[in-house]
Design a protein around this motif. Structure first.
Motif, short mmCIF file in Angstrom:
data_model
loop_
_atom_site.label_atom_id
_atom_site.label_comp_id
_atom_site.label_asym_id
_atom_site.label_seq_id
_atom_site.Cartn_x
_atom_site.Cartn_y
_atom_site.Cartn_z
N SER A 92 -24.79 -7.63 -35.25
CA SER A 92 -25.90 -8.55 -35.39
C SER A 92 -25.50 -9.85 -36.07
O SER A 92 -25.97 -10.92 -35.71
CB SER A 92 -27.06 -7.90 -36.15
N HIS A 93 -24.61 -9.78 -37.07
CA HIS A 93 -24.24 -10.99 -37.80
C HIS A 93 -23.09 -11.71 -37.10
O HIS A 93 -22.19 -11.09 -36.54
CB HIS A 93 -23.83 -10.65 -39.23
N VAL A 94 -23.13 -13.04 -37.15
CA VAL A 94 -22.08 -13.85 -36.53
C VAL A 94 -20.70 -13.46 -37.06
O VAL A 94 -19.74 -13.36 -36.28
CB VAL A 94 -22.35 -15.35 -36.78
N LEU A 95 -20.58 -13.25 -38.36
CA LEU A 95 -19.28 -12.89 -38.92
C LEU A 95 -18.76 -11.59 -38.31
O LEU A 95 -17.58 -11.47 -37.99
CB LEU A 95 -19.37 -12.78 -40.44
N ASP A 96 -19.63 -10.62 -38.14
CA ASP A 96 -19.20 -9.35 -37.54
C ASP A 96 -18.76 -9.56 -36.09
O ASP A 96 -17.79 -8.93 -35.63
CB ASP A 96 -20.33 -8.32 -37.60
N SER A 97 -19.45 -10.42 -35.38
CA SER A 97 -19.05 -10.69 -34.00
C SER A 97 -17.69 -11.40 -33.96
O SER A 97 -16.89 -11.17 -33.05
CB SER A 97 -20.11 -11.52 -33.27
N PHE A 98 -17.41 -12.25 -34.95
CA PHE A 98 -16.10 -12.88 -35.02
C PHE A 98 -15.02 -11.84 -35.29
O PHE A 98 -13.92 -11.90 -34.74
CB PHE A 98 -16.07 -13.93 -36.13
N PHE A 99 -15.32 -10.89 -36.17
CA PHE A 99 -14.35 -9.83 -36.47
C PHE A 99 -14.04 -8.99 -35.23
O PHE A 99 -12.97 -8.38 -35.15
CB PHE A 99 -14.85 -8.96 -37.62
N GLU A 100 -14.95 -8.97 -34.28
CA GLU A 100 -14.69 -8.22 -33.05
C GLU A 100 -13.56 -8.86 -32.24
O GLU A 100 -12.88 -8.18 -31.48
CB GLU A 100 -15.97 -8.13 -32.21
N PHE A 101 -13.34 -10.17 -32.41
CA PHE A 101 -12.19 -10.81 -31.76
C PHE A 101 -10.90 -10.23 -32.34
O PHE A 101 -9.96 -9.92 -31.60
CB PHE A 101 -12.23 -12.33 -31.98
N ALA A 102 -10.86 -10.12 -33.67
CA ALA A 102 -9.67 -9.56 -34.32
C ALA A 102 -9.45 -8.11 -33.90
O ALA A 102 -8.33 -7.68 -33.62
CB ALA A 102 -9.80 -9.66 -35.83
N SER A 103 -10.54 -7.35 -33.87
CA SER A 103 -10.46 -5.94 -33.46
C SER A 103 -9.95 -5.82 -32.03
O SER A 103 -9.14 -4.94 -31.71
CB SER A 103 -11.84 -5.30 -33.60
N PHE A 104 -10.41 -6.71 -31.16
CA PHE A 104 -9.98 -6.71 -29.76
C PHE A 104 -8.47 -6.95 -29.65
O PHE A 104 -7.79 -6.36 -28.81
CB PHE A 104 -10.75 -7.78 -28.99
N LEU A 105 -7.95 -7.80 -30.54
CA LEU A 105 -6.51 -8.06 -30.54
C LEU A 105 -5.71 -6.85 -30.99
O LEU A 105 -4.59 -6.64 -30.53
CB LEU A 105 -6.19 -9.22 -31.49
N GLY A 106 -6.28 -6.06 -31.92
CA GLY A 106 -5.57 -4.90 -32.46
C GLY A 106 -5.56 -4.87 -33.98
O GLY A 106 -4.78 -4.12 -34.58
N ILE A 107 -6.43 -5.67 -34.63
CA ILE A 107 -6.49 -5.72 -36.08
C ILE A 107 -7.44 -4.63 -36.59
O ILE A 107 -8.54 -4.45 -36.07
CB ILE A 107 -6.98 -7.10 -36.55
N ASP A 108 -7.00 -3.91 -37.61
CA ASP A 108 -7.84 -2.87 -38.22
C ASP A 108 -9.05 -3.52 -38.91
O ASP A 108 -8.94 -4.59 -39.50
CB ASP A 108 -7.05 -2.07 -39.26
#
Length: 351
Positions: A135-151
């Motif tokens: 729901s939060h913009v910051l969490d959606s940004f973190f999904e980019f990192a997760s998609f790359l392979g970041i824990d």
């Protein structure tokens, strides 16, 4: 399955604006740096935003002036023409930003999925993050990192401040009083709270032993609002609207006990400095754009107005639904804000 199982050589991040959103992105990009310290990161950001973030550790900041149009884009393409990135994180939902990606060479161009992308962003990317739940913009940004392979990790920030910036902030403090910063202006006047109510809360804070500081940009509309608040107060604040750089403002916020603001950049700068925020929300969803570490302190009338305007429960409305109207913020009372002020200051006193 993550996009990379080992650290890529280079990543380009495209997030031009605004101040709040680039503050969210800092947490994400620094999470990448922690796990992949060898990965070279280039960040294309806006001119104003670069005033705050130009010296982020181990990041090549490339400044794009949005007013420069095609010539500005061509200058960026020329600057980066010899670089082939492993991935481009396209995190700006604007056609101008999408056009800028055309001249950037990357194996993968990653953007939002069809449900969340706007202005046809999906046409400019070859990979889409699957996220539709955050729901939060910051969490959606973190999904980019997760998609790359970041824990997944907790959000943290490191924004450098010079000794001069810190000294500037220290010199503002009078009689060692705790600072209560009010950043009264949002990006649009309809999203501002009422000047007389800011003044009432400011006078209350002074009565509680706080030094009140007004902050904001040099824009005439912000200066005018600050002057109105100052005239309506029974006491005299330190009016620094238009008188600080973004770095100096960050240093002041870092030294502050508390910040009061509508949905605006300083609210998110405060989050990066672990300064509690009383956020004032009526037009946008605080669960999406609120101060990330202070969501429990938000005073919001968004929920009641958005359901009334669209005649639907909040959970059935699109992620970024906004409330329209010039008098929405008038439904936030002085008493509601003082209640949050008392709660936060009492918590600090107990620590």
């Amino acid at each position: 399955m993550p996009l990379f199982t080992t650290a890529p050589k280079s990543i380009c991040l495209l997030r031009l604006s605004a101040i709040g959103d680039v503050c969210h992105a800092v947490a994400m990009v620094q999470a990448i740096q922690k796990q992949w310290p060898s990965t070279k990161i280039t960040w294309i950001m806006g001119k104003i935003e670069a005033q705050l973030l130009h010296d982020l550790p181990n990041i090549n900041v490339v400044v794009f002036d949005k007013k420069s149009g095609l010539k500005g884009m061509q200058a960026i393409w020329k600057q980066l023409k010899h670089q082939q990135f492993d991935a481009l994180l396209h995190m700006q939902l604007a056609l101008r930003a999408s056009a800028l990606t055309l001249g950037i060479k990357a194996q993968y161009k990653i953007g939002f999925n069809f449900k969340r992308a706007k202005e046809a962003q999906w046409l400019f990317t070859n990979k889409k993050i699957p996220d539709i739940a955050s729901s939060h913009v910051l969490d959606s940004f973190f999904e980019f990192a997760s998609f790359l392979g970041i824990d997944k990790t907790a959000a943290t920030w490191q924004i450098p401040l010079s000794e001069a910036d810190i000294e500037f902030a220290q010199n503002i403090i009078v009689d060692n009083k705790p600072l209560f910063v009010i950043s009264p202006a949002a990006s649009k006047d309809e999203r501002n709270w009422l000047a007389e109510r800011y003044a009432a809360v400011a006078d209350y804070a002074v009565a509680q032993g706080f030094q009140v500081i007004l902050c904001g940009s040099p824009a005439p509309r912000e200066r005018t609002l600050g002057e109105q608040i100052e005239r309506l107060m029974q006491t005299r604040p330190s009016n620094l609207i238009g008188k600080t750089s973004l770095k100096q403002l960050t240093a002041i916020i870092k030294k502050s006990a508390l910040l009061l603001a509508p949905d605006s950049g300083p609210a998110h700068i405060a989050t990066t400095q672990s300064t509690p925020v009383i956020g004032l929300y009526g037009h946008s969803n605080p669960k999406r754009t609120g101060p990330y570490l202070s969501l429990d302190n938000v005073v919001s009338v968004y929920e009641q107005h958005v359901q009334k305007q669209y005649n639907k429960p909040l959970e059935e409305l699109p992620w970024s639904t906004r409330v329209k109207g010039e008098k929405i913020m008038a439904d936030i009372s002085v008493a509601q804000v003082i209640e949050q002020f008392d709660k936060l200051t009492q918590q600090k006193n107990r620590l």
